[in-house]
Design a protein around this motif. Sequence first.
Motif, PDB file in Angstrom:
ATOM      1  N   GLY A 147       5.520   5.695  15.212  1.00 36.24           N
ATOM      2  CA  GLY A 147       4.350   4.842  14.985  1.00 36.24           C
ATOM      3  C   GLY A 147       3.159   5.274  15.815  1.00 36.24           C
TER       4      GLY A 147
ATOM      5  N   LYS B  95      -0.642   6.788  14.631  1.00 34.93           N
ATOM      6  CA  LYS B  95      -1.946   6.318  15.126  1.00 34.93           C
ATOM      7  C   LYS B  95      -2.782   7.477  15.654  1.00 34.93           C
ATOM      8  CE  LYS B  95      -0.299   1.923  16.907  1.00 34.93           C
ATOM      9  NZ  LYS B  95      -0.227   1.098  18.138  1.00 34.93           N
TER      10      LYS B  95
ATOM     11  N   GLY C 212       0.858   1.507  11.322  1.00 36.49           N
ATOM     12  CA  GLY C 212       1.318   0.126  11.221  1.00 36.49           C
ATOM     13  C   GLY C 212       2.598  -0.054  10.432  1.00 36.49           C
ATOM     14  N   LYS C 213       3.293   1.023  10.157  1.00 31.77           N
ATOM     15  CA  LYS C 213       4.545   0.951   9.405  1.00 31.77           C
ATOM     16  C   LYS C 213       5.725   0.790  10.360  1.00 31.77           C
ATOM     17  CE  LYS C 213       2.377   1.836   5.550  1.00 31.77           C
ATOM     18  NZ  LYS C 213       2.175   0.779   4.530  1.00 31.77           N
ATOM     19  N   ASN C 214       6.801   0.251   9.838  1.00 35.90           N
ATOM     20  CA  ASN C 214       8.034   0.135  10.613  1.00 35.90           C
ATOM     21  C   ASN C 214       8.886   1.375  10.372  1.00 35.90           C
ATOM     22  OD1 ASN C 214       7.554  -2.485  11.702  1.00 35.90           O
ATOM     23  ND2 ASN C 214       8.145  -3.396   9.749  1.00 35.90           N
TER      24      ASN C 214
END
Length: 485
Positions: free
Chosen positions: A284, A288, A302-304
């Motif tokens: 993650g 970014k 913003g993903k898991n």
Amino acid sequence: MSSNRRNFLRHLAIGSGALMTGIPSFASSVPSDEELKIALDQSKKSQRFNMSGYAAPKIDRVRIGFIGQGMRGPGAVQRMSYIDGVEIVAICDLLPERATKSNAIVTKMGRPAAREYSGANGWKEMIDKEKLDLVYITTPWALHTPMALYAMEHGCHAASEVPIALTLEDCWKLVETSERTKKHCMMLENCCYDFFELLTLNMARQGLFGEIVHAEGAYIHDLRDLNFSKKGYQNMWRLRENIAHNGSLYPTHGLGPIAQCMNINRGDKMDYLVSMSSNDFMMGEMAKAKAAEDPFFNEFVGKNYRGQMNTTTIKTAKGKTLMVQHDVTSPRPYSRIHLVSGTKGVASKWPDPERIAFGHDWISEAELKKLYDQYTPEIIRKIGEMAKKVGGHGGMDFMMDWRLIDCLRNGLPLDQDVYDGVAWSCIFPLSGKSIAKRSSSVDIPDFTRGAWKTNAPVELTLKGGGTTGVINVEKKGESKQLNVH
């Protein structure tokens, strides 16, 4: 009732099910409780036909069609170009330029040009139009099952890169289609042909480690740069898989060789598993950082992401254990662990060096060499040096391809059957199920439907085969045969 369950039930009712069309979505592979129950209930049914030990009719000249010319495809085309008794009939890729580029490999080797296919449905057109004996699949994971099914339904043997399936439903589709059509469905687990893995398999078979009671495997490989590369996987598909799923996403490289050492599906079976994943601590953040420099990566922020380290433990029907790990993020040296532990000794490959012990201390390098001299399997003695020259992960890729073709040409059972492929691959969805249940135990289907009790272990000799020649590596493009005896 969910659409997934309706599809699963319809498939089970009619035997083979409808074939998938188009490109599968990145939906979760985790089965619901009801879907897991259906998959486990399938284990209780009678086996239609046992593909373990099945010898298909001999094929003197194996006509191959390749699907997928991205990361793995060109190497497969090149390796097969060295093998006698092979005709490279057709090459397909989503992008036409990639099929053309791989075709240049074929002609450079002095072989006739293959026919080229491209586009989203080019692979179906290739299978429909060409009289193929073998379809060799090196596409994104989600396409492996539909392509293997389509190949078998159209009279071809199927060989697919790993994993061969992402869902339990697809695992059963592959089993039932292979049994019904009597076409081989082999997952191309190249690590089963690593030189040390084969040595330890033979030593285990000869009883040097006593009774194998525990084994460990892994896929620990820092793939951050490749997964985030815009020039890597088509449409960033592998990065997307790391968002869509959690668990042991790539279990078969570590699991396959140790499963063979423990005679899984051939004297024992995997009974249930427990799986645990850490949180993601790096993917993650990397997304970014990439997006801050390039808006292309905004969609991945913003993903898991899947857990950074996954550890899955498996109990067998005979009370033995396996441990499999997956981590493609941490800055660590590559490792598949490959630890085989028995009542008389142990072998381990990673971290280097390869080592074996029959007590408290590792044996000396000279003693290890003696074991290599005595227990190196016949396939390595025959083709090992040639395999190193051709290449492909140190030669194991070429040994895998050569053995596949030699078995097809001589009408021999394959080293890996459909049950192996789906058993090793099902750890992907089942580990996700365990994680979703707070690391509770999850039963593993018996895809052999009881045949594991009597299935013979993998053949380690070249009995009945070993007749397939290889083009001289030193004179690429010529058809002169090199003596590989």
